[in-house]
Write an enzyme that holds these catalytic residues in place. Structure first.
Site, short mmCIF file in Angstrom:
data_model
loop_
_atom_site.label_atom_id
_atom_site.label_comp_id
_atom_site.label_asym_id
_atom_site.label_seq_id
_atom_site.Cartn_x
_atom_site.Cartn_y
_atom_site.Cartn_z
N ASP A 19 45.00 39.67 50.89
CA ASP A 19 45.10 39.09 49.55
C ASP A 19 43.71 38.79 48.98
OD1 ASP A 19 47.85 39.07 50.13
OD2 ASP A 19 47.76 37.02 50.88
N GLU A 240 54.30 40.66 42.41
CA GLU A 240 53.53 39.46 42.75
C GLU A 240 52.04 39.79 42.68
OE1 GLU A 240 54.77 38.36 46.70
OE2 GLU A 240 53.68 40.02 47.65
#
Length: 490
Positions: A19, A240
């Site tokens: 991420d 997302e």
């Protein structure tokens, strides 16, 4: 002094920072991200750890240490004990603000939380939660995967989440969607209907200078899959991984699409409206690049999250790959991208050379796990379940990190190497495999090794000859399963 070469994954092999949100502060590149455990059983099991490198030498990454722990948050509990994908921004007061969401086993909850530090590399202290002007936590839509942008003094927060289905775009009757959202997210009808859109999607909201209080109502900027039908986002709807970058006078919203493996982008002249679909920046299986179909993915695929950063020699996309036949041990990678004069970004290719600034040299030894392609011809998409059947993958045992379960027909790729004539190519492997390991420069075979069963690591050598920049490919043909720890040249 010659700089050290830098390959993917760009951090130490025992470090799992997925991420990745790359930011340049001063003369250093900082990487903020989640922190997976090697061989972990859940997402984001470890505290936040920051890594940084001088822009003048990206091979010189250093660990800034643990910058924030879940226990620092007053709401820490068994239900909220994991720190999910964060982002960091410098506020108008010069301090650095870390935005994050917390989660428990298999679930995530709001609100968006904030920590603060005087320096980008921390350590951060708890600061508060994003709130409405009346002091209540912001709970409009799904407060997950926050991203933040300081746009010439205006602070913008981005967040959201959406279910994903295997198909392309779709639209649902509003009543059916409301009922599903009430059940899925434990919300009342009033809470769901408070927004003008379906509950799932990507949202933008402006914050006050205190970095906590919202100034505006949230606006929907990219639709989730359930409202994407008939829009230019159909087939690449928001899932997302919100991230925002401003390049020139354009705003680039980077996100993970309904297919999870790809990072897409949307573009607008405004920070909170009028976004149009731009394309795919990277897939962690190279799906879509040059028309590649999902069934022909070049690596096991899974969720993806990352963003863009401008370094000295251009723009790069940071993303992550999956290891250990689970989705809970993800490693950060990066690739150079090219922005056209029209602002469009061409889809980048997964490589082993990543941030190196050019191909790797055919000198010395390399970890086998820096391969960018690893496929048996029918690699799956990785969900939350651990895969149990034999499948070529990156794994570890103690301090050993290697490629495992390499069966006949497995193709292992390293892009790119600069071949420099006649060399001895080396492979260190073990296993019950018996057969041949074909050594290729792109599609041309330049060597062939006879592999025999061995419980211990054994090094094989083969004289090869090639010049120019090529992908190095190893193809196993035989019986049994092979493990490879190292490749190299003499």
């Amino acid at each position: 002094m010659k700089k050290k070469q830098l390959w993917n994954p760009y951090l130490p092999l025992n470090t799992y920072i997925p991420d990745g949100e790359p930011h340049v502060f001063g003369d250093r590149l900082y990487i903020f991200g989640s922190h997976d455990q090697e061989g972990g059983t859940e997402f984001c099991m470890l505290p936040y750890e920051c890594w940084s490198a001088p822009l003048s030498d990206l091979s010189d990454f250093r660990c800034e240490g643990t910058i924030y722990e879940a226990r620092q948050d007053p709401a820490y509990s068994d239900r909220q004990k994991y720190l999910y994908a964060p982002d960091v921004v410098q506020g108008n007061d010069g301090r650095f603000y870390l935005y994050y969401a917390m989660a428990g086993e298999g679930c995530f909850t709001g609100p968006i939380r904030v920590a603060v530090s005087d320096t980008p590399g921390g350590r951060y202290t708890y600061y508060g939660t994003v709130q409405t002007p009346d002091g209540k936590p912001l709970d409009r839509y799904i407060t997950f995967d926050p991203a933040v942008l300081n746009d010439n003094g205006n602070i913008w927060l981005y967040y959201g989440w959406s279910l994903e289905l295997a198909g392309a775009g779709c639209s649902f009757p509003r009543e059916k969607l409301i009922q599903a959202e009430m059940m899925l997210f434990g919300k009342t009808r009033e809470e769901i209907e408070a927004g003008a859109h379906p509950y799932m999607g990507a949202n933008a909201v402006q914050l006050q200078d205190d970095m906590l209080t919202v100034l505006s109502e949230p606006s929907r900027i990219v639709p989730g899959q359930f409202e994407s039908g008939g829009t230019d986002f159909e087939g690449h709807a928001f899932f997302e991984a919100s991230s925002m970058r401003k390049i020139g006078d354009r705003y680039y919203f980077i996100y993970s699409s309904q297919y999870q493996h790809e990072l897409c982008y949307a573009v607008s002249r405004y920070p909170d409206r009028d976004f149009v679909y731009g394309g795919t920046i990277i897939s962690n299986g190279d799906i879509g690049r040059n028309g590649r179909k999902p069934e022909d993915r070049l690596y096991i695929t899974g969720n993806n999250h990352g963003s863009l950063v401008q370094l000295l020699d251009g723009w790069y996309i940071f993303y992550h790959r999956h290891t250990h036949k689970t989705t809970f041990s993800r490693q950060g990678c990066a690739e150079k991208v090219f922005l056209g004069p029209d602002g469009r970004i061409a889809q980048a290719e997964m490589t082993s050379s990543g941030l190196n600034g050019g191909p790797l040299e055919t000198e010395g030894r390399y970890p086998a796990v820096i391969c960018c392609n690893l496929t048996n011809g029918h690699m799956p998409h990785q969900g939350r379940e651990t895969i149990t059947e034999p499948l070529p993958h990156v794994t570890h045992r103690g301090e050993e990190r290697f490629l495992a379960e390499i069966g006949s027909g497995t193709r292992i790729g390293y892009k790119y190497f600069s071949f420099a004539g006649r060399k001895t190519f080396l492979v260190k492997c073990r296993g019950n495999a018996s057969g041949f390991l074909h050594v290729c420069a792109d599609e041309k075979e330049i060597g062939k090794m006879r592999i025999e069963p061995s419980k211990d690591w054994r090094e094989y050598a083969e004289t090869v000859e090639e010049t120019g920049v090529h992908g190095l490919f190893l193809i196993f043909e035989g019986e049994g399963l092979l493990e490879i720890e190292q490749i190299g040249w003499e």
